[in-house]
Design a protein around this motif. Structure first.
Motif, PDB file in Angstrom:
ATOM      1  N   LEU A 189     -68.920 -59.710  68.023  1.00 38.31           N
ATOM      2  CA  LEU A 189     -69.862 -58.895  67.668  1.00 38.31           C
ATOM      3  C   LEU A 189     -69.456 -58.049  66.708  1.00 38.31           C
ATOM      4  CD1 LEU A 189     -72.716 -57.475  68.251  1.00 38.31           C
ATOM      5  CD2 LEU A 189     -71.193 -55.862  69.683  1.00 38.31           C
ATOM      6  N   ARG A 190     -68.135 -57.397  66.699  1.00 36.42           N
ATOM      7  CA  ARG A 190     -67.378 -56.567  65.895  1.00 36.42           C
ATOM      8  C   ARG A 190     -67.331 -57.131  64.424  1.00 36.42           C
ATOM      9  NH1 ARG A 190     -63.040 -55.204  63.193  1.00 36.42           N
ATOM     10  NH2 ARG A 190     -61.935 -56.884  63.774  1.00 36.42           N
ATOM     11  N   ILE A 201     -65.209 -50.513  64.919  1.00 32.58           N
ATOM     12  CA  ILE A 201     -65.755 -51.779  64.080  1.00 32.58           C
ATOM     13  C   ILE A 201     -64.471 -51.814  62.935  1.00 32.58           C
ATOM     14  CG2 ILE A 201     -67.456 -52.599  62.590  1.00 32.58           C
ATOM     15  CD1 ILE A 201     -69.532 -51.453  64.630  1.00 32.58           C
ATOM     16  N   LYS A 242     -76.439 -53.355  64.373  1.00 34.26           N
ATOM     17  CA  LYS A 242     -75.682 -53.737  62.812  1.00 34.26           C
ATOM     18  C   LYS A 242     -75.237 -55.028  62.712  1.00 34.26           C
ATOM     19  CE  LYS A 242     -73.334 -48.956  62.693  1.00 34.26           C
ATOM     20  NZ  LYS A 242     -73.862 -48.201  64.050  1.00 34.26           N
ATOM     21  N   ALA A 243     -74.978 -55.727  63.702  1.00 28.43           N
ATOM     22  CA  ALA A 243     -74.456 -57.364  63.639  1.00 28.43           C
ATOM     23  C   ALA A 243     -75.763 -57.927  63.073  1.00 28.43           C
ATOM     24  CB  ALA A 243     -74.036 -57.602  64.876  1.00 28.43           C
ATOM     25  N   GLN A 274     -69.098 -59.350  63.026  1.00 27.91           N
ATOM     26  CA  GLN A 274     -70.504 -59.649  62.478  1.00 27.91           C
ATOM     27  C   GLN A 274     -70.912 -58.204  62.005  1.00 27.91           C
ATOM     28  OE1 GLN A 274     -71.817 -62.521  61.928  1.00 27.91           O
ATOM     29  NE2 GLN A 274     -73.523 -61.492  60.833  1.00 27.91           N
ATOM     30  N   ALA A 275     -70.839 -56.937  62.998  1.00 26.47           N
ATOM     31  CA  ALA A 275     -71.215 -55.809  62.500  1.00 26.47           C
ATOM     32  C   ALA A 275     -70.438 -55.253  61.242  1.00 26.47           C
ATOM     33  CB  ALA A 275     -71.101 -54.873  63.616  1.00 26.47           C
TER      34      ALA A 275
END
Ligand code: 13P
Ligand code: SF4
Length: 334
Positions: A301-302, A77, A127-128, A304-305
């Motif tokens: 997703l990355r 990430i 995490k996201a 957002q996380a």
């Protein structure tokens, strides 16, 4: 070629791993819960926060992450342009398993006025869905920066959350996850051990249940326990966390005695993390040779996380003042 049908017995794994590390411009990061031979060959050994910082800063092309999957995902990430390999993709975590993203999302929706402070031991998807990630070494510092009336969900470790709630006087909604390793320490056996070593302090990880922490003289992350073991004046220290960390203690201060806190039968290996133990020198060698298994993440997703992880890195760096962040800054944007 898979590991099962390979014979690596003729190889000097230390030399080969070293050669591949140079050829690949790779950095080997290891958590303190890894086997001693892996800790010894790593470029850097640390706690979750330190490993995240290293992963974000390194200029290596490849990160070989000797830890568990959520740690390697964190590295990806923070450093998406790098190849991140994890020697065994099955190296999971009971805390991550306890918190499926769909259930976490539904729980958040039931409590729209709460922000989610989430322990780093969770999936990229969780995490996201979170506002701020914390580690055991950064949780208190981060909580201190939140307004006292801020409503908080703490997930997924109920013991770390409970410890932080007691320490800071905050009333948080706790997700009911546990670490299966720290859950297994026995209070009865710990009391017996303390009686056998009068005066020896207990250093414990906050993933331990409250009935174990009640007997602790020092509570902190793996790095903090290591520092206490090295720097305190005691000759003998009882260690209530995953026992592979004792390797670093014995290397640093061989004249002192470190005793792992016992499980229910008084002398078991039940406090070894079965997920961390999946990584071996053979698998590390193959990961560096084949650059597999790799961590790959969906880009949306990355990103957002990364927001919740970046908040942790920022808020644990000392640049954000007490009470600086309010609910509006942190409200989850879905
Ligand atoms: P820390 O190294 O951050 O204390 O975390 C401990 C742990 O259980 C990692 O899985
Ligand atoms: Fe997860 Fe516990 Fe193993 Fe850490 S020690 S990886 S929290 S199961």
């Amino acid at each position: 070629m898979t590991m099962q049908n390979e014979n690596l017995s003729g190889l000097d794994l230390r030399t080969e791993i070293d050669r591949l590390r140079k050829e690949r411009n790779a950095i080997i990061l290891a958590h303190y819960y890894q086997k001693p031979e892996i800790q010894d060959i790593a470029d850097f050994v640390g706690d979750s926060l330190e490993l995240s910082r290293k992963a974000a800063e390194t200029d290596a092309d490849v990160i070989a992450f000797c830890g568990v999957k959520f740690m390697a995902e964190t590295a990806k990430i923070l450093s998406p342009e790098k190849i991140v390999v994890l020697p065994d993709l099955d190296a999971g975590c009971s805390l991550e398993d306890s918190c499926p993203p769909d259930k976490f999302k539904a729980f958040r929706e039931e409590h729209p006025d709460h922000i989610a402070l989430t322990y780093i031991n969770c999936s990229a998807a969780v995490k996201a869905l979170s506002d701020i990630i914390v580690t055991s070494s950064s949780a208190e510092m981060i909580l201190d920066q939140l307004p006292k009336d801020q409503k908080i969900i703490f997930a997924p470790d109920k013991h770390l959350g409970g410890y932080m709630a007691r320490k800071t006087g905050r009333d948080m909604l706790l997700w009911p996850g546990v670490c299966i390793v720290h859950e297994k320490f026995s209070e009865t056996e710990l009391i017996k051990l303390k009686a056998e070593h009068p005066g020896a302090p207990v250093a414990a990880h906050p993933e331990c249940p409250a009935h174990i922490l009640d007997h602790a003289d020092h509570v902190g992350s793996t790095s903090s326990i290591l520092k206490f073991a090295k720097e305190s004046d005691y000759d003998t220290v009882i260690i209530a966390t995953e026992p592979h960390i004792i390797h670093q203690m014995e290397k640093a201060v061989p004249e002192k005695t470190f005793i792992g806190a016992p499980g229910a039968d008084g002398n078991c290996n039940c406090n070894i993390c079965p997920y961390m133990a999946l990584n071996t020198m053979e698998k590390l060698y193959i990961a560096l040779r084949d650059l597999e298994p790799r961590i790959e993440l969906d880009e949306e997703l990355r990103l957002q996380a990364k927001k919740s992880l970046d908040r942790m890195l920022e808020m644990s760096s000392g640049t954000v003042g007490k009470g600086d962040l309010g609910p509006t800054d942190l409200a989850h944007k879905g």
